[in-house]
Motif scaffolding. Structure first.
Motif, PDB file in Angstrom:
ATOM      1  N   LYS A  86      30.043  39.829  32.695  1.00 41.13           N
ATOM      2  CA  LYS A  86      29.047  39.137  33.525  1.00 41.13           C
ATOM      3  C   LYS A  86      27.642  39.638  33.232  1.00 41.13           C
ATOM      4  O   LYS A  86      26.670  38.871  33.302  1.00 41.13           O
ATOM      5  N   ASN A  87      27.504  40.898  32.919  1.00 38.40           N
ATOM      6  CA  ASN A  87      26.190  41.465  32.600  1.00 38.40           C
ATOM      7  C   ASN A  87      25.649  40.989  31.264  1.00 38.40           C
ATOM      8  O   ASN A  87      24.464  41.162  30.958  1.00 38.40           O
ATOM      9  N   ASN A  88      26.517  40.376  30.447  1.00 37.17           N
ATOM     10  CA  ASN A  88      26.115  39.922  29.120  1.00 37.17           C
ATOM     11  C   ASN A  88      26.149  38.401  28.989  1.00 37.17           C
ATOM     12  O   ASN A  88      26.233  37.859  27.902  1.00 37.17           O
ATOM     13  N   THR A  89      26.097  37.705  30.099  1.00 36.27           N
ATOM     14  CA  THR A  89      26.201  36.253  30.089  1.00 36.27           C
ATOM     15  C   THR A  89      24.847  35.607  29.849  1.00 36.27           C
ATOM     16  O   THR A  89      23.880  35.882  30.548  1.00 36.27           O
ATOM     17  N   PHE A  90      24.804  34.715  28.851  1.00 38.43           N
ATOM     18  CA  PHE A  90      23.592  33.960  28.567  1.00 38.43           C
ATOM     19  C   PHE A  90      23.761  32.479  28.876  1.00 38.43           C
ATOM     20  O   PHE A  90      22.801  31.752  29.000  1.00 38.43           O
ATOM     21  N   LYS A  91      24.999  32.006  28.962  1.00 38.11           N
ATOM     22  CA  LYS A  91      25.249  30.613  29.286  1.00 38.11           C
ATOM     23  C   LYS A  91      26.678  30.489  29.802  1.00 38.11           C
ATOM     24  O   LYS A  91      27.493  31.404  29.670  1.00 38.11           O
ATOM     25  N   ASP A  92      26.967  29.352  30.416  1.00 40.85           N
ATOM     26  CA  ASP A  92      28.279  29.146  31.014  1.00 40.85           C
ATOM     27  C   ASP A  92      29.252  28.655  29.949  1.00 40.85           C
ATOM     28  O   ASP A  92      29.485  27.467  29.798  1.00 40.85           O
ATOM     29  N   PHE A  93      29.847  29.585  29.198  1.00 37.85           N
ATOM     30  CA  PHE A  93      30.734  29.187  28.123  1.00 37.85           C
ATOM     31  C   PHE A  93      32.151  29.730  28.308  1.00 37.85           C
ATOM     32  O   PHE A  93      32.961  29.702  27.386  1.00 37.85           O
ATOM     33  N   TYR A  94      32.464  30.224  29.500  1.00 38.35           N
ATOM     34  CA  TYR A  94      33.819  30.678  29.776  1.00 38.35           C
ATOM     35  C   TYR A  94      34.141  30.437  31.246  1.00 38.35           C
ATOM     36  O   TYR A  94      33.256  30.177  32.062  1.00 38.35           O
ATOM     37  N   GLN A  95      35.419  30.519  31.587  1.00 35.45           N
ATOM     38  CA  GLN A  95      35.873  30.389  32.977  1.00 35.45           C
ATOM     39  C   GLN A  95      36.697  31.619  33.345  1.00 35.45           C
ATOM     40  O   GLN A  95      37.398  32.175  32.485  1.00 35.45           O
ATOM     41  N   THR A  96      36.619  32.030  34.593  1.00 34.65           N
ATOM     42  CA  THR A  96      37.439  33.148  35.072  1.00 34.65           C
ATOM     43  C   THR A  96      38.166  32.744  36.344  1.00 34.65           C
ATOM     44  O   THR A  96      37.612  32.031  37.185  1.00 34.65           O
ATOM     45  N   ILE A  97      39.406  33.203  36.460  1.00 35.89           N
ATOM     46  CA  ILE A  97      40.234  32.881  37.612  1.00 35.89           C
ATOM     47  C   ILE A  97      40.882  34.161  38.118  1.00 35.89           C
ATOM     48  O   ILE A  97      41.460  34.930  37.326  1.00 35.89           O
ATOM     49  N   LYS A  98      40.801  34.410  39.399  1.00 40.96           N
ATOM     50  CA  LYS A  98      41.414  35.595  39.999  1.00 40.96           C
ATOM     51  C   LYS A  98      42.925  35.535  39.858  1.00 40.96           C
ATOM     52  O   LYS A  98      43.543  34.480  40.022  1.00 40.96           O
ATOM     53  N   LEU A  99      43.543  36.689  39.561  1.00 38.97           N
ATOM     54  CA  LEU A  99      44.988  36.770  39.408  1.00 38.97           C
ATOM     55  C   LEU A  99      45.623  37.656  40.481  1.00 38.97           C
ATOM     56  O   LEU A  99      45.092  38.715  40.820  1.00 38.97           O
ATOM     57  N   ASN A 100      46.749  37.202  41.013  1.00 35.38           N
ATOM     58  CA  ASN A 100      47.607  38.029  41.843  1.00 35.38           C
ATOM     59  C   ASN A 100      48.719  38.529  40.925  1.00 35.38           C
ATOM     60  O   ASN A 100      49.559  37.755  40.478  1.00 35.38           O
ATOM     61  N   THR A 101      48.721  39.814  40.622  1.00 32.63           N
ATOM     62  CA  THR A 101      49.602  40.346  39.588  1.00 32.63           C
ATOM     63  C   THR A 101      50.790  41.074  40.205  1.00 32.63           C
ATOM     64  O   THR A 101      50.624  42.057  40.929  1.00 32.63           O
ATOM     65  N   ILE A 102      51.994  40.577  39.907  1.00 36.74           N
ATOM     66  CA  ILE A 102      53.212  41.165  40.454  1.00 36.74           C
ATOM     67  C   ILE A 102      54.336  41.087  39.431  1.00 36.74           C
ATOM     68  O   ILE A 102      54.236  40.395  38.421  1.00 36.74           O
ATOM     69  N   SER A 103      55.426  41.791  39.717  1.00 39.83           N
ATOM     70  CA  SER A 103      56.615  41.689  38.886  1.00 39.83           C
ATOM     71  C   SER A 103      57.404  40.444  39.286  1.00 39.83           C
ATOM     72  O   SER A 103      57.120  39.812  40.319  1.00 39.83           O
ATOM     73  N   ALA A 104      58.414  40.107  38.502  1.00 41.43           N
ATOM     74  CA  ALA A 104      59.246  38.948  38.819  1.00 41.43           C
ATOM     75  C   ALA A 104      59.987  39.139  40.141  1.00 41.43           C
ATOM     76  O   ALA A 104      60.393  38.165  40.782  1.00 41.43           O
TER      77      ALA A 104
END
Length: 218
Positions: A86-104
Protein backbone atom coordinates in the motif's frame (compact mmCIF):
# COMPACT_ATOMS: atom_id res chain seq x y z
CA UNK A 1 17.66 -1.96 -17.81
CA UNK A 2 17.07 -1.48 -14.12
CA UNK A 3 17.64 -4.56 -11.94
CA UNK A 4 14.43 -6.54 -11.48
CA UNK A 5 13.80 -9.06 -8.72
CA UNK A 6 11.39 -11.95 -8.20
CA UNK A 7 9.80 -13.03 -4.92
CA UNK A 8 10.28 -16.79 -4.77
CA UNK A 9 8.63 -19.02 -2.11
CA UNK A 10 11.03 -20.80 0.21
CA UNK A 11 9.58 -24.06 1.63
CA UNK A 12 10.24 -24.35 5.35
CA UNK A 13 8.23 -24.48 8.56
CA UNK A 14 4.79 -23.04 7.80
CA UNK A 15 5.60 -22.70 4.07
CA UNK A 16 4.44 -25.72 2.01
CA UNK A 17 5.97 -26.64 -1.34
CA UNK A 18 2.49 -26.75 -2.88
CA UNK A 19 -0.39 -25.52 -0.75
CA UNK A 20 -3.32 -27.94 -0.49
CA UNK A 21 -6.43 -25.84 -0.15
CA UNK A 22 -9.17 -23.71 -1.67
CA UNK A 23 -10.56 -20.20 -1.68
CA UNK A 24 -14.26 -20.28 -0.93
CA UNK A 25 -16.97 -17.71 -0.21
CA UNK A 26 -18.11 -19.51 2.97
CA UNK A 27 -17.03 -22.33 5.26
CA UNK A 28 -19.07 -25.53 5.48
CA UNK A 29 -17.73 -28.12 7.92
CA UNK A 30 -19.51 -30.88 5.97
CA UNK A 31 -17.88 -29.78 2.70
CA UNK A 32 -14.92 -27.63 3.72
CA UNK A 33 -13.07 -27.72 0.38
CA UNK A 34 -15.63 -27.33 -2.44
CA UNK A 35 -14.70 -26.73 -6.10
CA UNK A 36 -13.67 -23.12 -6.73
CA UNK A 37 -16.54 -22.61 -9.17
CA UNK A 38 -16.80 -18.83 -8.99
CA UNK A 39 -16.94 -16.17 -11.68
CA UNK A 40 -14.03 -14.32 -10.05
CA UNK A 41 -11.86 -17.43 -10.20
CA UNK A 42 -12.64 -17.96 -13.88
CA UNK A 43 -11.87 -14.31 -14.62
CA UNK A 44 -8.68 -14.02 -16.67
CA UNK A 45 -5.58 -12.70 -14.95
CA UNK A 46 -5.07 -9.06 -15.88
CA UNK A 47 -8.79 -8.21 -15.74
CA UNK A 48 -10.68 -6.72 -12.81
CA UNK A 49 -12.92 -9.26 -11.05
CA UNK A 50 -16.06 -8.88 -8.94
CA UNK A 51 -14.93 -10.26 -5.58
CA UNK A 52 -16.90 -10.51 -2.33
CA UNK A 53 -15.67 -8.44 0.61
CA UNK A 54 -13.94 -11.44 2.15
CA UNK A 55 -13.08 -15.05 1.41
CA UNK A 56 -12.16 -18.21 3.29
CA UNK A 57 -8.76 -19.80 2.79
CA UNK A 58 -9.31 -23.43 3.80
CA UNK A 59 -6.25 -25.68 3.70
CA UNK A 60 -5.07 -29.10 4.80
CA UNK A 61 -1.86 -27.62 6.18
CA UNK A 62 -1.31 -27.70 9.93
CA UNK A 63 0.51 -24.37 10.03
CA UNK A 64 0.87 -21.32 7.76
CA UNK A 65 3.51 -18.69 8.53
CA UNK A 66 4.61 -17.29 5.17
CA UNK A 67 4.17 -13.58 4.51
CA UNK A 68 3.99 -14.26 0.76
CA UNK A 69 2.70 -17.26 -1.18
CA UNK A 70 1.65 -17.26 -4.89
CA UNK A 71 -1.38 -19.49 -5.46
CA UNK A 72 -4.92 -19.49 -6.93
CA UNK A 73 -4.02 -17.16 -9.84
CA UNK A 74 -2.91 -14.56 -7.29
CA UNK A 75 -0.84 -14.15 -4.15
CA UNK A 76 -1.58 -14.76 -0.48
CA UNK A 77 0.07 -12.00 1.56
CA UNK A 78 0.19 -11.18 5.25
CA UNK A 79 -1.00 -7.87 6.59
CA UNK A 80 2.63 -6.81 7.07
CA UNK A 81 3.44 -7.49 3.42
CA UNK A 82 0.24 -5.78 2.27
CA UNK A 83 1.05 -2.63 4.24
CA UNK A 84 4.32 -2.26 2.32
CA UNK A 85 2.44 -2.75 -0.94
CA UNK A 86 0.00 0.00 0.00
CA UNK A 87 2.90 2.36 0.68
CA UNK A 88 4.15 1.79 -2.86
CA UNK A 89 0.88 2.24 -4.74
CA UNK A 90 0.84 4.62 -7.69
CA UNK A 91 -2.37 3.46 -9.35
CA UNK A 92 -5.23 1.04 -8.84
CA UNK A 93 -3.80 -2.00 -10.61
CA UNK A 94 -4.53 -4.75 -8.08
CA UNK A 95 -7.33 -6.00 -5.81
CA UNK A 96 -7.12 -7.28 -2.24
CA UNK A 97 -9.62 -9.40 -0.34
CA UNK A 98 -9.55 -10.24 3.36
CA UNK A 99 -9.10 -13.94 4.13
CA UNK A 100 -10.41 -16.04 7.00
CA UNK A 101 -7.69 -18.69 7.24
CA UNK A 102 -8.48 -22.07 8.79
CA UNK A 103 -7.80 -25.77 8.40
CA UNK A 104 -10.28 -28.10 6.70
CA UNK A 105 -11.40 -29.05 10.22
CA UNK A 106 -12.20 -25.43 11.03
CA UNK A 107 -9.19 -24.86 13.31
CA UNK A 108 -6.96 -21.78 13.41
CA UNK A 109 -3.56 -22.50 11.87
CA UNK A 110 -1.82 -19.13 11.81
CA UNK A 111 -1.30 -16.08 14.02
CA UNK A 112 -1.16 -13.87 10.91
CA UNK A 113 -3.88 -11.97 9.07
CA UNK A 114 -3.93 -12.87 5.39
CA UNK A 115 -5.22 -11.26 2.21
CA UNK A 116 -5.69 -12.45 -1.35
CA UNK A 117 -3.87 -10.18 -3.82
CA UNK A 118 -4.77 -10.26 -7.52
CA UNK A 119 -3.44 -8.00 -10.26
CA UNK A 120 -5.58 -6.23 -12.86
CA UNK A 121 -2.58 -5.39 -15.04
CA UNK A 122 0.54 -7.16 -16.25
CA UNK A 123 3.88 -5.81 -17.44
CA UNK A 124 5.43 -6.90 -20.76
CA UNK A 125 9.05 -6.92 -19.66
CA UNK A 126 10.42 -10.18 -21.05
CA UNK A 127 12.06 -9.92 -24.47
CA UNK A 128 11.15 -13.28 -25.97
CA UNK A 129 13.14 -12.69 -29.16
CA UNK A 130 16.40 -12.39 -27.21
CA UNK A 131 15.62 -14.88 -24.44
CA UNK A 132 16.65 -18.51 -24.79
CA UNK A 133 14.18 -21.31 -24.06
CA UNK A 134 12.83 -24.73 -25.00
CA UNK A 135 9.36 -24.96 -26.57
CA UNK A 136 6.50 -27.40 -26.14
CA UNK A 137 6.01 -29.62 -29.20
CA UNK A 138 2.76 -27.87 -30.18
CA UNK A 139 3.89 -24.31 -29.39
CA UNK A 140 2.65 -21.45 -31.59
CA UNK A 141 5.63 -19.14 -32.02
CA UNK A 142 3.41 -16.04 -32.38
CA UNK A 143 1.92 -16.77 -28.96
CA UNK A 144 5.40 -17.36 -27.58
CA UNK A 145 6.52 -13.88 -28.63
CA UNK A 146 3.40 -12.27 -27.12
CA UNK A 147 3.08 -13.88 -23.69
CA UNK A 148 5.49 -16.78 -23.50
CA UNK A 149 2.70 -19.31 -24.10
CA UNK A 150 4.26 -22.60 -25.19
CA UNK A 151 7.58 -22.22 -23.41
CA UNK A 152 8.53 -25.40 -21.58
CA UNK A 153 11.75 -24.21 -20.01
CA UNK A 154 13.77 -21.00 -19.96
CA UNK A 155 17.53 -21.14 -20.48
CA UNK A 156 18.24 -17.40 -20.22
CA UNK A 157 15.97 -14.40 -19.75
CA UNK A 158 16.40 -10.95 -21.25
CA UNK A 159 14.24 -7.95 -20.43
CA UNK A 160 13.25 -5.15 -22.77
CA UNK A 161 13.76 -1.45 -22.06
CA UNK A 162 10.18 -0.74 -21.03
CA UNK A 163 10.29 -0.08 -17.29
CA UNK A 164 7.25 -0.76 -15.15
CA UNK A 165 5.44 2.32 -13.84
CA UNK A 166 5.25 0.88 -10.34
CA UNK A 167 7.72 -0.50 -7.81
CA UNK A 168 6.11 -3.96 -7.97
CA UNK A 169 4.17 -5.87 -10.63
CA UNK A 170 3.57 -9.21 -12.30
CA UNK A 171 4.84 -10.20 -15.73
CA UNK A 172 2.83 -10.96 -18.85
CA UNK A 173 4.34 -14.43 -19.12
CA UNK A 174 2.65 -17.79 -18.71
CA UNK A 175 5.54 -19.30 -16.78
CA UNK A 176 6.22 -16.55 -14.24
CA UNK A 177 3.02 -14.47 -14.10
CA UNK A 178 1.99 -15.78 -10.69
CA UNK A 179 5.08 -14.39 -8.97
CA UNK A 180 5.58 -10.87 -7.69
CA UNK A 181 8.39 -8.85 -9.28
CA UNK A 182 9.82 -5.54 -8.13
CA UNK A 183 12.56 -2.96 -8.53
CA UNK A 184 15.27 -2.49 -5.91
CA UNK A 185 13.27 0.18 -4.04
CA UNK A 186 10.45 -2.20 -3.13
CA UNK A 187 12.92 -5.04 -2.58
CA UNK A 188 14.79 -2.94 0.00
CA UNK A 189 11.60 -2.15 1.94
CA UNK A 190 10.61 -5.81 2.08
CA UNK A 191 14.09 -6.86 3.21
CA UNK A 192 14.08 -4.26 5.99
CA UNK A 193 10.76 -5.65 7.27
CA UNK A 194 12.32 -9.09 7.90
CA UNK A 195 9.35 -10.98 6.46
CA UNK A 196 9.23 -14.77 6.24
CA UNK A 197 8.82 -17.57 3.75
CA UNK A 198 10.50 -16.44 0.54
CA UNK A 199 13.71 -15.40 -1.16
CA UNK A 200 14.18 -12.37 -3.39
CA UNK A 201 16.16 -13.38 -6.46
CA UNK A 202 17.53 -11.47 -9.44
CA UNK A 203 15.64 -12.14 -12.66
CA UNK A 204 18.74 -13.64 -14.27
CA UNK A 205 18.58 -16.58 -11.84
CA UNK A 206 14.92 -17.36 -12.59
CA UNK A 207 15.59 -20.21 -15.05
CA UNK A 208 17.66 -22.05 -12.44
CA UNK A 209 15.10 -21.48 -9.67
CA UNK A 210 12.21 -22.57 -11.87
CA UNK A 211 13.96 -25.70 -13.12
CA UNK A 212 14.85 -26.72 -9.57
CA UNK A 213 11.25 -26.35 -8.40
CA UNK A 214 9.60 -28.01 -11.38
CA UNK A 215 12.31 -30.38 -12.62
CA UNK A 216 10.04 -33.34 -11.92
CA UNK A 217 7.47 -31.94 -14.34
CA UNK A 218 9.57 -30.54 -17.26
Amino acid sequence: MEDIYCFWPKPQKGVPIFINGVLTESYNKDNPMPPMDYDWMRNRLGKKADFPQELWLVVKEKLLLSDYYPVFKGIIVSESFLNIIKNNTFKDFYQTIKLNTISAKGKEITPKKYYYLRFNEEESLIDYEKSEFLLEDDANFEHVLKVGSGIKEFKEIYLNNTLAETNFFILRDRMFNKYLFSNKVFKKEIEEANLYGFDIIHYKTLPYAYNEKYKAYI
